[in-house]
Structure formats: C-alpha cells, structure tokens
Scaffold this motif. Structure first.
Motif, short mmCIF file in Angstrom:
data_model
loop_
_atom_site.label_atom_id
_atom_site.label_comp_id
_atom_site.label_asym_id
_atom_site.label_seq_id
_atom_site.Cartn_x
_atom_site.Cartn_y
_atom_site.Cartn_z
N GLN A 156 2.32 1.67 -3.45
CA GLN A 156 1.33 2.25 -4.36
C GLN A 156 1.22 3.75 -4.15
N GLU A 206 -2.28 3.22 4.61
CA GLU A 206 -2.87 4.31 3.84
C GLU A 206 -3.11 5.54 4.71
N LEU A 240 7.09 -1.60 -5.87
CA LEU A 240 5.88 -2.21 -6.45
C LEU A 240 6.18 -3.57 -7.04
N TRP A 262 -8.30 -2.75 -0.81
CA TRP A 262 -8.28 -3.38 0.51
C TRP A 262 -9.63 -3.34 1.22
N ILE A 305 -1.36 -7.74 -5.04
CA ILE A 305 -1.21 -6.29 -5.18
C ILE A 305 -2.51 -5.63 -5.61
N ASP A 306 -3.30 -6.33 -6.43
CA ASP A 306 -4.61 -5.80 -6.82
C ASP A 306 -5.55 -5.73 -5.62
N ARG A 314 0.84 -1.20 0.00
CA ARG A 314 0.00 0.00 0.00
C ARG A 314 0.87 1.24 0.00
N GLU A 369 -4.78 -2.71 -3.42
CA GLU A 369 -5.36 -1.45 -3.91
C GLU A 369 -6.84 -1.34 -3.56
#
Length: 161
Positions: free
Chosen positions: A55, A103, A63, A85, A79-80, A52, A83
C-alpha cells in the motif's frame, strides 16, 4: 508509466531482475523468493506487513498478490483491514504489530521508540523480529523498484511463491 525499454519477447520480471544486471538481479531475486520460501511467520502477520508495504509503495502486482501457503490465503477483505490496522477487529496483537512495524519501518524508522520495541518484544521473539525486518526490507526495496520503474503493471509473479 514504464520508464525502461522491455523487449516484447521477454517476461519483464525475468528480464529486469535476471538479465539487465546479471551481477545484482539474480541475488535480489533470490532474496525476494527466500522471504516466501523460508519464513516461519504466520500467514496473517506475514501478509499484514507485506500488504502494508504494498500500500505504501503503490506496487500494483504486490497489491493484487496474495501469498498462498498450502492452498490457504488471507480473506479478500484482509487488505482493507491492513489499511485500517489500528482498528481492524479481525487482527490479533501480532498481526496488528506486524502492520504497524511495516508502516513505521517504511515511513518513520527514526521514530520507532522504546515503547514500540517493548510491545514488539512482548509478542515476537528476537529471531522473528529479525525475520520480519528482513521481509519488510525486501518488500520495501523491491516493490518500490518495480513501481518506480513502471514494471509493476506488466509483471507477473512466479506461481511457485
């Protein structure tokens, strides 16, 4: 865009983190390596927070990097999920909180409220909260440093992590 001059015969990360500022760089490098070597956090929650921050920072090699613990890594699609979460079905409560904390730590640390801490303390011990905070701080600072200086596109992380 690379904003500093790097000698062609030197590894960029070694040069920037070790040689350019010898009083600071090696200490920063040691902290950066310590969060991988000494973490007690589960791999998924560790990677959720780390990715996170990657990103948010836009750090190219952060990344692309996946932490390896004894041959185990998170799945390619992880990883998707990081994004997304809030809605990721593959996340348990600790993993979701880890991504949320990363975040909020990076984008709205003044907005971390009592409600969040109640949820966080129900899932994590005080020790784990401090550890996760130090990891996130390390990734935020150093991933951003690498991206801002433009070395994230030319660096390779050590294989010992």
């Amino acid at each position: 865009m690379l904003v500093i001059d790097l000698p062609e015969d030197k590894d960029p990360i070694t040069h920037v983190w070790g040689e350019m500022v010898p009083g600071i760089g090696p200490a920063a490098s040691n902290l950066s390596l310590a969060v991988y070597a000494h973490t007690t956090l589960g791999l998924r929650e560790f990677e959720a927070a780390r990715l996170r921050i990657a990103q948010i920072n836009g750090c190219v090699f952060c990344l692309d990097w996946r932490t390896d613990r004894d041959g185990e890594k998170v799945e390619e699609t992880f990883i998707d999920d990081v994004e997304m979460w809030r809605t990721a079905r593959s996340f348990d409560e600790r993993t979701r909180l880890s991504a949320e904390y990363a975040e909020r730590y990076a984008l709205d640390h003044h907005g971390i409220d009592e409600s969040f801490w109640t949820r966080m303390r129900a899932a994590y011990s005080d020790r784990e909260i401090v550890e996760l905070s130090m990891c996130i701080g390390s990734w935020l600072a150093f991933g951003r440093l690498n991206h801002v200086l433009g070395i994230d596109g030319v660096c390779k992380l050590p294989s010992t992590l």
